[in-house]
Design a protein around this motif. Sequence first.
Motif, short mmCIF file in Angstrom:
data_model
loop_
_atom_site.label_atom_id
_atom_site.label_comp_id
_atom_site.label_asym_id
_atom_site.label_seq_id
_atom_site.Cartn_x
_atom_site.Cartn_y
_atom_site.Cartn_z
N THR A 31 40.24 32.93 45.79
CA THR A 31 38.86 32.73 45.27
C THR A 31 38.53 31.51 44.58
O THR A 31 39.26 31.09 43.88
N ALA A 43 40.51 35.39 38.11
CA ALA A 43 40.97 36.04 39.42
C ALA A 43 42.52 35.42 39.70
O ALA A 43 42.87 34.50 38.95
N GLN A 61 34.53 35.63 36.90
CA GLN A 61 35.23 36.44 37.83
C GLN A 61 36.28 35.38 38.45
O GLN A 61 37.43 35.98 38.66
#
Length: 327
Positions: free
Chosen positions: A92, A86, A82
């Motif tokens: 993030t 990102a 993830q």
Amino acid sequence: MKTLTLQRCIVLAGIMLGGLPVAVHADDAWPSRTIAMVVPFPPGGVADTVARPVAQAMSRELRQTVIVENKAGAGGAIGMAQVAKAAPDGYTVLMSLSSLTTIPEADKILGRQSMFQLSQLKPIARFTADPTVLVVRADSPWQTVKDFVAAARSKPGAYSYSSSGNYGTMHVPMEMLKASANIRVLHVPYTGAGPAVMGLLSGQVDAISTGPASVVQHIKAGKLRALAHWGNAPLASLPNVPSLKEAGYPVEYAQWSGLFVPAATPEPIVARLREVARKVADDPAVRNTIGTAGSPILYMDTPEFQAYVADDAKKMKDVVQKIGKVE
């Protein structure tokens, strides 16, 4: 010539990186909104234990909220992927364990496409680096690692150990011990260190290898017993526990925790995160919280950490290849 502001540098960096999407505008000062710190494991493990006080201290330093998001699954690969994929905008970040360096290589062995590559992430700072600890329940008959090995040899496959997932930081060291001691112990993967420790406490498995922070409180409470550790020096949190080397098993393994961002994150943001990470690592409250949990701060700045991760990846490649496919 006017001095470039942080936000203008970020925009220019995005242009120089080939027009990669950077969700920071020229009139925004980074950070201007909440930052998500992804922990790729369930609550209760080492990464989570480190992430929460670090995120709280980073919030103070950046004057912007840093929230911890637990994204468990696939031995940590889901949360790692993830962040790797990102937007490289500084909103993030990843607090990962050393399984980050083993998962892509394990995927090759298993003949599947990896969810991410190590090159998609940029190391910022290391916070801890602990040898894992071999732990059993306090009511078990094993007082030493030699007792455990003898039992495993007498009944091959009769005993089991839990882990946070295949090829993770709790699986790899146990496979190293199994090879060194020539024993067969059943591997039972869970979704993270917290559930894996609960599996041991509840009697579902017989042993575990994990970072001290996951088990110190249970050892002090008399529920678990530490037999040995994978280090080469006494542990601050468990000073009376011998190393495996002392017991005659020449294996060594460290479970580290570190902060990462997507690889294309602009240098001004990387520099700011590096500065903040260094301050956080020196924060007495952070050091006390993480140290009390069983993992003393062993900070490593960006250049050193980048080299450390690259070296660890090479070592773990050899280890994972020796482990081979998980039955």
